[in-house]
Design a protein around this motif. Structure first.
Motif, mmCIF file in Angstrom:
data_model
loop_
_atom_site.group_PDB
_atom_site.id
_atom_site.type_symbol
_atom_site.label_atom_id
_atom_site.label_comp_id
_atom_site.label_asym_id
_atom_site.label_seq_id
_atom_site.Cartn_x
_atom_site.Cartn_y
_atom_site.Cartn_z
ATOM 1 N N PHE A 197 0.108 3.367 -9.761
ATOM 2 C CA PHE A 197 0.801 3.382 -8.478
ATOM 3 C C PHE A 197 0.401 2.173 -7.646
ATOM 4 N N GLU A 200 1.857 -1.051 -9.145
ATOM 5 C CA GLU A 200 3.308 -1.025 -8.901
ATOM 6 C C GLU A 200 3.646 -1.491 -7.490
ATOM 7 N N HIS A 201 2.732 -1.242 -6.549
ATOM 8 C CA HIS A 201 3.001 -1.585 -5.153
ATOM 9 C C HIS A 201 2.209 -2.805 -4.681
ATOM 10 N N GLY A 202 1.869 -3.688 -5.637
ATOM 11 C CA GLY A 202 1.418 -5.020 -5.263
ATOM 12 C C GLY A 202 -0.061 -5.297 -5.318
ATOM 13 N N THR A 211 -4.238 5.552 -0.990
ATOM 14 C CA THR A 211 -2.875 5.693 -0.487
ATOM 15 C C THR A 211 -2.721 7.060 0.166
ATOM 16 N N ASP A 273 11.322 3.147 -12.702
ATOM 17 C CA ASP A 273 12.576 2.887 -11.988
ATOM 18 C C ASP A 273 13.749 3.611 -12.636
ATOM 19 N N SER A 334 13.957 4.636 -3.814
ATOM 20 C CA SER A 334 12.574 4.572 -3.326
ATOM 21 C C SER A 334 12.151 5.849 -2.614
ATOM 22 N N GLN A 337 8.776 8.682 -5.347
ATOM 23 C CA GLN A 337 7.576 7.980 -5.796
ATOM 24 C C GLN A 337 6.956 8.744 -6.967
ATOM 25 N N ILE A 363 9.494 3.267 3.054
ATOM 26 C CA ILE A 363 8.601 3.856 2.066
ATOM 27 C C ILE A 363 7.682 4.872 2.747
ATOM 28 N N SER A 366 1.321 4.879 2.948
ATOM 29 C CA SER A 366 0.637 3.644 3.322
ATOM 30 C C SER A 366 -0.649 3.539 2.516
ATOM 31 N N SER A 367 -1.039 2.306 2.178
ATOM 32 C CA SER A 367 -2.188 2.082 1.304
ATOM 33 C C SER A 367 -3.177 1.106 1.943
#
Length: 371
Positions: A197, A200-202, A211, A273, A334, A337, A363, A366-367
């Protein structure tokens, strides 16, 4: 541990004045400093070990709820982590959790005071999971793991002791849910066929990441009957789109897939996806079914679902499309998740109902990087 082992452990434990300890615990209960369970007594010396685990200023403010005129500092976060039974080495995760909370709009707007019984839900990724023994495989929503239990409890005790969110007072939950004690899981990255996860989110592969979600419920999906990905995905769709969950114009969800289910999708060539898109495309309900439960229109003010003959009602978005009799219940792929967690011993995954904002394409989490 056998009965004999337990007896030996008691006889070899350090002697303490049990009556004095009980008096301290009763004092904490009398001050409303607990979540209903006993807490660890905290002294300046024990608190110092928590503050030594970070280079943050103890007076730095981590999170503020403006309408309550209350703020949580690094020091107050440490006090509540100590009360919760955390080890000092857990404290960087607790700090990252509060930083993630501060980025998420719902808590600052009072969602934790809501009658809907919402709770913070923390997902942990990266090497810190193994370093701190954060459970990610088997009984992830249950008991038995100190890091999971106490890190989440540190957040709850902060809600109570710093922000005054006591039940029957500022916390107005009608029924609440068990995650209001604690809700922390790790992702089972080792058994996931997909990027984590966090990646996937950078985030980088070696990053430890916290998160935060705001959740209302966890629904388990028993699905051991099929090896067809479309059939399994439709089981998730049917749960996500159940009428009781449809309180807003759109909904959002976090799928917590066990490795067995994740592998089923991956072996069929599906990416995350692909699964999101399939769920988005199929997450619809006939308007007649929504009308049958009085949810075929929206409130002008809240965008909650209402009967079309309600004086505050307005037609929903689907009413202006080419298919007004079919209502789409997700705003965007989106809105779904996906995390892999749990044991690889049965086909039991979960749909976690999470909050999002309008516009719902934002989204719903928050992380923060840990440490």
């Amino acid at each position: 541990m056998t009965v004999t082992d337990q007896t030996a452990a008691v006889t070899t434990a350090p002697e303490i004045d049990s009556e004095q300890l009980r008096a301290v615990l009763e004092y904490y209960f009398d001050q409303d400093w607990t979540d209903g369970l006993p807490v660890m007594p905290v002294t300046e010396s024990s608190l110092a070990a928590f503050l030594a685990s970070t280079d943050r200023d103890p007076e730095e403010i981590l999170f503020t709820i403006g309408h309550l005129n209350r703020s949580l500092s690094v020091r107050s976060a440490a006090i509540n982590a100590a009360l919760a039974g955390c080890k000092p080495e857990y404290f960087p995760v607790v700090l990252a959790a509060w930083e993630a909370i501060a980025k998420e709009p719902h808590p600052a707007r009072g969602i934790w005071q809501s009658t809907t019984g919402t709770a913070p839900f923390l997902l942990v990724n990266g090497p810190v999971r193994t370093e701190l023994e954060i459970n990610s495989a088997g009984n992830i929503f249950g008991s038995g793991f100190r890091a999971n239990a106490t890190i989440g409890r540190a957040i709850r005790l902060g809600c109570i002791n710093v922000f005054g969110l006591h039940p029957h007072k500022l916390d107005q939950a009608t029924q609440g849910n068990p995650s209001k004690y604690t809700a922390v899981i790790g992702e089972n990255e080792e058994q996931s066929p997909w990027p984590s996860f966090a990646v996937e989110h950078g985030y980088a592969e070696g990053d430890s990441v916290a998160t935060m979600f705001v959740i209302r419920s966890v629904v388990h999906i028993e699905a051991r009957h099929t090896m067809v990905p479309e059939q399994l995905a439709l089981d998730f769709v049917n749960t996500i789109t159940r009428s009781g969950a449809l309180i807003h114009e759109y909904t959002s969800t976090l799928l917590v897939l066990v490795p067995e289910h994740a592998e089923l999708f991956a072996n069929a060539g599906w990416s995350k996806d692909d699964l999101r898109t399939f769920i988005f495309d199929n997450a619809t309900r006939p308007r007649a079914e929504l009308a049958a439960v009085g949810k075929d229109a929206l409130s002008n003010r809240t965008r909650w679902r209402l009967p079309s003959d309600h004086p505050d009602s307005t037609p929903d978005t689907a009413s202006t499309t080419d298919e007004p009799d079919t209502v789409r219940l997700l705003s965007h792929p989106s809105s779904v998740q996906i995390v892999v967690a749990g044991a690889d011993n049965a086909g039991v995954s979960a749909v976690v109902e999470i909050f999002t904002l309008n516009p719902p394409r934002e989204i719903p989490f928050s992380s923060s990087r840990i440490g």
